[in-house]
Design a protein around this motif. Structure first.
Motif, short mmCIF file in Angstrom:
data_model
loop_
_atom_site.label_atom_id
_atom_site.label_comp_id
_atom_site.label_asym_id
_atom_site.label_seq_id
_atom_site.Cartn_x
_atom_site.Cartn_y
_atom_site.Cartn_z
N VAL A 25 -11.41 11.82 -25.42
CA VAL A 25 -11.56 13.13 -24.80
C VAL A 25 -12.71 13.90 -25.45
CG1 VAL A 25 -10.48 15.38 -24.44
CG2 VAL A 25 -9.18 13.28 -24.03
N GLU A 26 -12.73 13.93 -26.77
CA GLU A 26 -13.77 14.68 -27.47
C GLU A 26 -15.17 14.14 -27.18
OE1 GLU A 26 -13.24 15.69 -31.54
OE2 GLU A 26 -11.07 15.84 -31.37
N ALA A 27 -15.28 12.84 -27.00
CA ALA A 27 -16.59 12.23 -26.77
C ALA A 27 -17.21 12.66 -25.45
CB ALA A 27 -16.48 10.71 -26.82
N ARG A 28 -16.43 13.28 -24.56
CA ARG A 28 -16.98 13.74 -23.29
C ARG A 28 -18.00 14.86 -23.50
NH1 ARG A 28 -11.13 14.28 -20.29
NH2 ARG A 28 -10.60 12.06 -20.28
N ALA A 29 -17.91 15.53 -24.63
CA ALA A 29 -18.87 16.60 -24.93
C ALA A 29 -20.18 16.04 -25.46
CB ALA A 29 -18.27 17.57 -25.94
N TRP A 30 -20.25 14.70 -25.67
CA TRP A 30 -21.43 14.06 -26.22
C TRP A 30 -22.06 13.15 -25.16
CZ3 TRP A 30 -22.56 14.96 -31.53
CH2 TRP A 30 -21.55 15.64 -32.23
N SER A 31 -23.23 12.61 -25.48
CA SER A 31 -23.96 11.72 -24.57
C SER A 31 -24.29 10.42 -25.28
CB SER A 31 -25.25 12.39 -24.08
OG SER A 31 -24.96 13.62 -23.44
N SER A 32 -24.58 9.38 -24.49
CA SER A 32 -24.81 8.06 -25.07
C SER A 32 -26.20 7.88 -25.65
CB SER A 32 -24.55 6.98 -24.01
OG SER A 32 -25.43 7.16 -22.90
N SER A 33 -27.11 8.81 -25.37
CA SER A 33 -28.46 8.73 -25.92
C SER A 33 -29.02 10.13 -26.09
CB SER A 33 -29.38 7.92 -25.01
OG SER A 33 -29.63 8.64 -23.81
N VAL A 34 -30.07 10.24 -26.90
CA VAL A 34 -30.71 11.54 -27.10
C VAL A 34 -31.31 12.05 -25.79
CG1 VAL A 34 -32.59 12.75 -28.28
CG2 VAL A 34 -31.18 11.11 -29.55
N GLU A 35 -31.94 11.16 -25.03
CA GLU A 35 -32.56 11.57 -23.78
C GLU A 35 -31.51 12.08 -22.80
OE1 GLU A 35 -35.74 11.95 -23.05
OE2 GLU A 35 -36.07 11.45 -25.17
N GLU A 36 -30.38 11.39 -22.73
CA GLU A 36 -29.31 11.85 -21.85
C GLU A 36 -28.77 13.20 -22.31
OE1 GLU A 36 -24.69 10.64 -20.92
OE2 GLU A 36 -26.16 9.01 -21.15
N ALA A 37 -28.67 13.39 -23.63
CA ALA A 37 -28.20 14.67 -24.16
C ALA A 37 -29.17 15.80 -23.82
CB ALA A 37 -28.02 14.57 -25.68
N LYS A 38 -30.47 15.51 -23.86
CA LYS A 38 -31.48 16.51 -23.50
C LYS A 38 -31.36 16.90 -22.03
CE LYS A 38 -34.98 15.22 -26.95
NZ LYS A 38 -36.35 14.64 -27.15
N MET A 39 -31.19 15.91 -21.17
CA MET A 39 -31.06 16.19 -19.74
C MET A 39 -29.79 16.98 -19.46
SD MET A 39 -32.47 12.76 -17.81
CE MET A 39 -31.35 11.63 -18.65
N ARG A 40 -28.73 16.64 -20.18
CA ARG A 40 -27.45 17.35 -20.00
C ARG A 40 -27.59 18.81 -20.43
NH1 ARG A 40 -21.80 14.87 -22.31
NH2 ARG A 40 -20.38 16.49 -21.56
N HIS A 41 -28.27 19.02 -21.56
CA HIS A 41 -28.48 20.39 -22.04
C HIS A 41 -29.35 21.17 -21.06
CE1 HIS A 41 -29.58 23.76 -24.58
NE2 HIS A 41 -30.85 23.43 -24.47
N LYS A 42 -30.39 20.53 -20.54
CA LYS A 42 -31.28 21.20 -19.58
C LYS A 42 -30.52 21.58 -18.32
CE LYS A 42 -35.64 20.60 -17.09
NZ LYS A 42 -36.78 19.69 -16.83
#
Length: 235
Positions: free
Chosen positions: A155-172
Protein backbone atom coordinates in the motif's frame (compact mmCIF):
# COMPACT_ATOMS: atom_id res chain seq x y z
CA UNK A 1 23.72 0.90 -18.22
CA UNK A 2 20.81 3.36 -18.76
CA UNK A 3 19.98 6.22 -16.41
CA UNK A 4 17.12 4.34 -14.73
CA UNK A 5 19.24 1.27 -13.98
CA UNK A 6 22.14 3.47 -12.93
CA UNK A 7 19.96 5.39 -10.44
CA UNK A 8 18.67 2.16 -8.92
CA UNK A 9 22.17 0.68 -8.67
CA UNK A 10 23.52 3.83 -7.02
CA UNK A 11 20.61 3.88 -4.56
CA UNK A 12 21.14 0.23 -3.61
CA UNK A 13 24.86 0.86 -3.09
CA UNK A 14 24.17 3.87 -0.84
CA UNK A 15 21.52 1.95 1.10
CA UNK A 16 23.88 -1.01 1.64
CA UNK A 17 26.66 1.24 2.93
CA UNK A 18 24.23 3.09 5.21
CA UNK A 19 22.94 -0.16 6.70
CA UNK A 20 26.44 -1.56 7.15
CA UNK A 21 27.46 1.56 9.11
CA UNK A 22 24.29 1.46 11.20
CA UNK A 23 24.73 -2.25 11.96
CA UNK A 24 28.25 -1.53 13.27
CA UNK A 25 27.11 1.53 15.22
CA UNK A 26 29.27 3.84 13.13
CA UNK A 27 26.95 6.79 13.61
CA UNK A 28 29.43 9.61 12.89
CA UNK A 29 30.33 7.98 9.56
CA UNK A 30 26.66 7.50 8.73
CA UNK A 31 25.96 11.11 9.57
CA UNK A 32 28.75 12.11 7.20
CA UNK A 33 26.88 10.55 4.27
CA UNK A 34 23.45 11.78 5.37
CA UNK A 35 21.10 14.44 4.04
CA UNK A 36 21.27 17.99 5.36
CA UNK A 37 18.04 17.35 7.26
CA UNK A 38 19.60 14.49 9.22
CA UNK A 39 22.72 16.54 9.97
CA UNK A 40 20.61 19.44 11.20
CA UNK A 41 18.67 17.16 13.52
CA UNK A 42 21.92 15.71 14.82
CA UNK A 43 23.21 19.21 15.55
CA UNK A 44 19.96 20.08 17.29
CA UNK A 45 19.91 17.05 19.60
CA UNK A 46 23.69 16.65 19.92
CA UNK A 47 24.89 13.98 22.36
CA UNK A 48 21.70 14.19 24.42
CA UNK A 49 20.13 11.47 22.27
CA UNK A 50 20.72 8.19 24.11
CA UNK A 51 20.20 5.94 21.11
CA UNK A 52 21.53 7.24 17.79
CA UNK A 53 19.19 4.93 15.89
CA UNK A 54 16.27 6.87 17.37
CA UNK A 55 17.73 10.07 15.93
CA UNK A 56 17.67 8.79 12.38
CA UNK A 57 14.46 6.74 12.55
CA UNK A 58 12.02 9.51 13.33
CA UNK A 59 8.35 9.08 14.08
CA UNK A 60 8.44 5.39 15.02
CA UNK A 61 6.55 3.74 17.84
CA UNK A 62 8.32 1.51 20.39
CA UNK A 63 7.41 -1.74 18.63
CA UNK A 64 8.55 -0.40 15.27
CA UNK A 65 11.87 0.64 16.79
CA UNK A 66 12.32 -2.86 18.23
CA UNK A 67 11.80 -4.44 14.82
CA UNK A 68 14.11 -1.90 13.22
CA UNK A 69 16.91 -2.60 15.71
CA UNK A 70 16.74 -6.29 14.88
CA UNK A 71 16.56 -5.83 11.11
CA UNK A 72 19.42 -3.30 11.05
CA UNK A 73 21.50 -5.35 13.49
CA UNK A 74 21.13 -8.49 11.38
CA UNK A 75 21.96 -6.80 8.08
CA UNK A 76 24.64 -8.71 6.17
CA UNK A 77 26.62 -6.43 3.82
CA UNK A 78 27.89 -9.51 1.96
CA UNK A 79 24.36 -10.21 0.72
CA UNK A 80 23.63 -7.55 -1.91
CA UNK A 81 20.30 -5.75 -1.91
CA UNK A 82 18.63 -6.76 -5.16
CA UNK A 83 15.09 -5.82 -4.18
CA UNK A 84 12.94 -3.30 -6.01
CA UNK A 85 13.90 0.35 -5.53
CA UNK A 86 11.18 3.00 -5.74
CA UNK A 87 11.41 6.77 -6.15
CA UNK A 88 9.49 9.94 -5.34
CA UNK A 89 9.91 13.55 -6.46
CA UNK A 90 8.67 16.15 -3.97
CA UNK A 91 9.76 19.26 -5.88
CA UNK A 92 12.33 20.39 -8.44
CA UNK A 93 15.17 19.98 -5.91
CA UNK A 94 14.05 16.97 -3.85
CA UNK A 95 14.17 13.37 -5.11
CA UNK A 96 13.89 10.40 -2.75
CA UNK A 97 14.50 6.66 -3.09
CA UNK A 98 13.25 3.83 -0.88
CA UNK A 99 15.12 0.52 -0.63
CA UNK A 100 13.49 -2.40 1.27
CA UNK A 101 16.07 -4.51 3.09
CA UNK A 102 14.33 -6.79 5.60
CA UNK A 103 11.06 -8.61 6.23
CA UNK A 104 9.78 -10.10 9.49
CA UNK A 105 6.67 -11.95 10.57
CA UNK A 106 4.47 -9.92 12.93
CA UNK A 107 3.42 -11.21 16.36
CA UNK A 108 6.43 -13.50 16.63
CA UNK A 109 9.65 -13.20 18.67
CA UNK A 110 11.98 -10.72 17.01
CA UNK A 111 14.23 -12.64 14.67
CA UNK A 112 15.00 -11.99 11.00
CA UNK A 113 13.46 -14.26 8.39
CA UNK A 114 15.44 -16.23 5.88
CA UNK A 115 13.28 -14.89 3.12
CA UNK A 116 13.59 -12.73 0.06
CA UNK A 117 11.95 -9.31 -0.01
CA UNK A 118 9.43 -9.24 -2.88
CA UNK A 119 10.95 -7.93 -6.10
CA UNK A 120 8.06 -5.56 -6.71
CA UNK A 121 5.65 -3.62 -4.55
CA UNK A 122 2.63 -5.35 -6.10
CA UNK A 123 3.90 -8.73 -4.87
CA UNK A 124 4.68 -7.59 -1.33
CA UNK A 125 2.84 -9.56 1.33
CA UNK A 126 0.75 -7.69 3.88
CA UNK A 127 1.64 -10.39 6.43
CA UNK A 128 5.23 -9.15 6.55
CA UNK A 129 6.77 -6.19 8.33
CA UNK A 130 9.09 -4.46 5.87
CA UNK A 131 12.04 -2.29 6.89
CA UNK A 132 13.39 0.12 4.31
CA UNK A 133 15.97 2.87 3.87
CA UNK A 134 14.98 6.30 2.58
CA UNK A 135 17.63 8.16 0.57
CA UNK A 136 17.72 11.74 -0.67
CA UNK A 137 19.39 12.72 -3.92
CA UNK A 138 22.13 15.34 -3.70
CA UNK A 139 23.86 16.91 -6.71
CA UNK A 140 25.84 13.81 -7.57
CA UNK A 141 25.01 11.15 -4.97
CA UNK A 142 22.31 9.44 -2.93
CA UNK A 143 22.48 10.37 0.76
CA UNK A 144 21.04 8.53 3.74
CA UNK A 145 17.84 10.21 4.93
CA UNK A 146 15.80 7.89 7.14
CA UNK A 147 14.91 4.37 8.29
CA UNK A 148 11.28 3.24 8.18
CA UNK A 149 9.10 0.26 9.08
CA UNK A 150 5.96 -0.65 7.13
CA UNK A 151 3.23 -3.14 7.98
CA UNK A 152 1.82 -2.93 4.44
CA UNK A 153 4.53 -2.00 1.97
CA UNK A 154 2.29 -2.87 -0.98
CA UNK A 155 0.00 0.00 0.00
CA UNK A 156 2.72 2.47 0.97
CA UNK A 157 4.64 1.85 -2.25
CA UNK A 158 1.74 3.34 -4.23
CA UNK A 159 3.05 6.76 -3.23
CA UNK A 160 6.34 5.92 -4.99
CA UNK A 161 7.35 5.25 -8.61
CA UNK A 162 9.47 2.56 -10.25
CA UNK A 163 11.95 5.03 -11.75
CA UNK A 164 13.14 8.60 -11.31
CA UNK A 165 11.69 9.59 -14.69
CA UNK A 166 8.31 8.14 -13.78
CA UNK A 167 8.44 9.97 -10.44
CA UNK A 168 9.17 13.25 -12.26
CA UNK A 169 6.23 12.76 -14.61
CA UNK A 170 3.98 11.87 -11.69
CA UNK A 171 5.04 15.00 -9.81
CA UNK A 172 4.51 17.15 -12.91
CA UNK A 173 1.03 15.70 -13.45
CA UNK A 174 0.08 16.35 -9.83
CA UNK A 175 1.45 19.90 -9.99
CA UNK A 176 -0.56 20.54 -13.17
CA UNK A 177 -3.67 19.09 -11.56
CA UNK A 178 -3.34 21.39 -8.56
CA UNK A 179 -2.62 24.48 -10.65
CA UNK A 180 -5.67 23.82 -12.85
CA UNK A 181 -8.05 23.23 -9.93
CA UNK A 182 -10.30 26.27 -9.41
CA UNK A 183 -10.23 27.91 -6.02
CA UNK A 184 -13.42 27.07 -4.09
CA UNK A 185 -15.65 29.98 -3.14
CA UNK A 186 -15.09 29.26 0.55
CA UNK A 187 -11.43 30.30 0.28
CA UNK A 188 -7.94 28.89 0.83
CA UNK A 189 -8.82 26.62 3.76
CA UNK A 190 -11.37 24.59 1.79
CA UNK A 191 -9.01 24.54 -1.22
CA UNK A 192 -6.22 22.82 0.69
CA UNK A 193 -8.62 20.59 2.63
CA UNK A 194 -9.88 19.25 -0.70
CA UNK A 195 -6.64 17.32 -1.21
CA UNK A 196 -6.44 13.89 0.40
CA UNK A 197 -2.86 12.86 1.19
CA UNK A 198 -3.83 9.91 3.39
CA UNK A 199 -2.23 7.38 1.04
CA UNK A 200 1.21 8.79 1.70
CA UNK A 201 2.89 7.78 4.96
CA UNK A 202 5.30 10.05 6.80
CA UNK A 203 8.87 8.96 6.30
CA UNK A 204 10.43 11.85 8.15
CA UNK A 205 8.65 14.08 10.61
CA UNK A 206 9.88 17.69 10.54
CA UNK A 207 11.48 19.44 13.46
CA UNK A 208 8.53 21.79 13.43
CA UNK A 209 6.45 18.96 14.92
CA UNK A 210 7.89 20.10 18.26
CA UNK A 211 5.29 22.12 20.17
CA UNK A 212 5.96 25.84 20.19
CA UNK A 213 3.75 28.40 21.91
CA UNK A 214 1.87 30.51 19.36
CA UNK A 215 -0.11 33.73 19.53
CA UNK A 216 -3.78 32.80 18.80
CA UNK A 217 -4.03 35.88 16.58
CA UNK A 218 -1.44 34.33 14.23
CA UNK A 219 -3.32 31.04 13.83
CA UNK A 220 -5.37 32.15 10.81
CA UNK A 221 -2.29 33.45 9.00
CA UNK A 222 -0.43 30.21 9.67
CA UNK A 223 -3.16 27.94 8.27
CA UNK A 224 -1.82 28.31 4.72
CA UNK A 225 1.78 27.59 5.69
CA UNK A 226 0.80 24.63 7.89
CA UNK A 227 -0.97 23.02 4.94
CA UNK A 228 2.06 23.64 2.71
CA UNK A 229 4.45 22.16 5.31
CA UNK A 230 2.30 19.05 5.78
CA UNK A 231 2.54 18.38 2.05
CA UNK A 232 6.34 18.63 2.00
CA UNK A 233 6.85 16.56 5.19
CA UNK A 234 5.33 13.39 3.77
CA UNK A 235 8.66 11.59 3.72
Amino acid sequence: MDKQTDSAAEAIKAASLSLALAAEGEWPALEGMSSVHVRERSMLFGTSVEDSLSLFASGLSAWEMDHLRVSVGSFDPLLPLTHGVVFAVLDSETTLAAVPFSVMRPYLPLSPLKATVPTSASNASTSLITSYVVLMRATDAWLFHNLKVSTDWAVEARAWSSSVEEAKMRHKAERNRISSTPLPSNGDRDYWDSYDLSDVKNACRPMSSLSIAQDPKEAETDDYWNSYENNLSRF
